[in-house]
Scaffold this motif. Structure first.
Motif, mmCIF file in Angstrom:
data_model
loop_
_atom_site.group_PDB
_atom_site.id
_atom_site.type_symbol
_atom_site.label_atom_id
_atom_site.label_comp_id
_atom_site.label_asym_id
_atom_site.label_seq_id
_atom_site.Cartn_x
_atom_site.Cartn_y
_atom_site.Cartn_z
ATOM 1 N N UNK A 120 45.482 105.845 68.919
ATOM 2 C CA UNK A 120 46.183 105.930 67.639
ATOM 3 C C UNK A 120 47.622 106.372 67.851
ATOM 4 N N UNK A 121 47.824 107.339 68.731
ATOM 5 C CA UNK A 121 49.170 107.802 69.064
ATOM 6 C C UNK A 121 50.016 106.646 69.579
ATOM 7 N N UNK A 158 51.890 115.353 62.552
ATOM 8 C CA UNK A 158 51.263 115.666 61.260
ATOM 9 C C UNK A 158 50.087 114.743 60.979
ATOM 10 N N UNK A 159 50.234 113.457 61.295
ATOM 11 C CA UNK A 159 49.157 112.511 61.001
ATOM 12 C C UNK A 159 47.944 112.780 61.895
ATOM 13 N N UNK A 160 48.171 113.035 63.183
ATOM 14 C CA UNK A 160 47.051 113.291 64.089
ATOM 15 C C UNK A 160 46.314 114.581 63.729
ATOM 16 N N UNK A 161 47.043 115.538 63.157
ATOM 17 C CA UNK A 161 46.428 116.815 62.801
ATOM 18 C C UNK A 161 45.785 116.796 61.421
ATOM 19 N N UNK A 169 40.921 111.755 56.261
ATOM 20 C CA UNK A 169 41.275 110.360 56.572
ATOM 21 C C UNK A 169 42.081 109.688 55.471
ATOM 22 N N UNK A 170 41.748 109.994 54.221
ATOM 23 C CA UNK A 170 42.476 109.382 53.111
ATOM 24 C C UNK A 170 43.937 109.825 53.124
ATOM 25 N N UNK A 171 44.165 111.113 53.385
ATOM 26 C CA UNK A 171 45.537 111.613 53.432
ATOM 27 C C UNK A 171 46.277 111.033 54.635
ATOM 28 N N UNK A 172 45.564 110.854 55.763
ATOM 29 C CA UNK A 172 46.179 110.254 56.939
ATOM 30 C C UNK A 172 46.639 108.825 56.639
ATOM 31 N N UNK A 173 45.823 108.075 55.890
ATOM 32 C CA UNK A 173 46.213 106.716 55.507
ATOM 33 C C UNK A 173 47.439 106.727 54.600
ATOM 34 N N UNK A 174 47.516 107.723 53.733
ATOM 35 C CA UNK A 174 48.690 107.848 52.866
ATOM 36 C C UNK A 174 49.944 108.078 53.711
ATOM 37 N N UNK A 175 49.851 108.940 54.711
ATOM 38 C CA UNK A 175 50.994 109.200 55.586
ATOM 39 C C UNK A 175 51.420 107.926 56.316
ATOM 40 N N UNK A 176 50.433 107.145 56.782
ATOM 41 C CA UNK A 176 50.752 105.888 57.459
ATOM 42 C C UNK A 176 51.405 104.907 56.499
ATOM 43 N N UNK A 177 50.847 104.789 55.294
ATOM 44 C CA UNK A 177 51.416 103.864 54.310
ATOM 45 C C UNK A 177 52.840 104.263 53.930
ATOM 46 N N UNK A 178 53.115 105.558 53.854
ATOM 47 C CA UNK A 178 54.466 106.018 53.530
ATOM 48 C C UNK A 178 55.447 105.602 54.622
#
Length: 251
Positions: A56-57, A72-75, A79-88
């Motif tokens: 993923x990194x 921040x995303x790896x930590x 999962x839903x919040x991680x997807x939000x960070x990726x989408x942003x």
């Protein structure tokens, strides 16, 4: 001795698609630490379950995601919040692509207006002659971006000491040295220029500006770093980098 299920750094690098040097860098940056470091040999070992975050990194860095955002995303445990960070981040990339396309169209229009046609542009890049001043330091864009990524991990935002959020550029006419510190750590990287300048100078550049320029640098074969003006601090919002400007007539 480490647990037999642990993986050597070389085998882990091949499994996740990252180089051993990249794994060492991400470990030193606190992003992906090995499961075990042998106290005697210093060898690093990784657990099988670390393969997924390592891959993923690699994907996130391929998307030009800055290191703080990757951390921040790896930590992120949700999962839903991680997807939000990726989408942003992907939305930011889309906006940036739009800005680049608009700037490219404007630049092309300006060139055509200035020269009347496109016949004077393009051609064999092998014959292009790079223009610039004798004091410019020329470096590989991807190499400089990697050096910025490495030393920027030692920068820190401090309202009382703005210099801690900068990277020091120094050249002695033979090499380019990047240095940063948060007063506890010191990170430095030496870059061998593709062409050295005649001047000896140093300047501090805002770390956020350099992080923002890293994606642009990775797409440039070479960039020129001119000597700074009399003040040794490059103003916020500027880096001073410029790409080669090819022109016809080289022999």
């Amino acid at each position: 001795m480490p647990d037999t299920e642990l993986i050597t750094i070389g085998a882990f690098a091949r499994a996740c698609g990252l180089s051993a040097s990249a794994l060492r860098f991400y470990a030193d940056a606190g992003i992906l630490a090995p499961a075990v470091v042998d106290e005697v040999t210093g060898y690093r070992y990784y657990a099988p379950e670390q393969s997924a975050p390592a891959r993923l990194l690699r994907h996130l860095r391929a998307l030009d995601m800055p290191l703080p955002a990757v951390t921040a995303l790896l930590a992120e445990p949700d999962p839903a919040r991680a997807l939000v960070l990726l989408d942003e981040h992907l939305a930011d990339l889309d906006r940036h692509r739009g800005e680049v396309r608009a700037a490219a169209a404007a630049a092309r229009g300006a060139l055509l207006a200035a020269h009347g046609s496109a016949s004077g542009f393009g051609g064999n890049e092998q014959r292009d002659q790079i223009s610039g001043t004798r004091d410019d330091v020329w470096v590989s864009g991807p190499v400089l971006a990697a050096a910025i990524d490495q030393v920027a991990t030692a920068t820190v935002v401090d309202p009382d000491l703005a210099v801690l959020d900068t990277i020091l550029f120094e050249t002695d006419g033979q090499q380019l040295i990047l240095t940063a510190t948060d007063r506890c750590r010191l990170a430095t990287r030496t870059v061998r220029p593709t062409r050295v300048g005649a001047a000896v100078w140093d300047a501090t550049v805002n770390a956020d500006d350099l992080r923002a320029a890293a994606s642009w640098l990775r797409r440039r074969h070479a960039v020129a770093i001119p000597p700074p003006p009399r003040q040794r601090r490059i103003p916020h919002g500027h880096t001073g980098f410029r790409r080669p400007r090819p022109h016809r007539g080289s022999r």
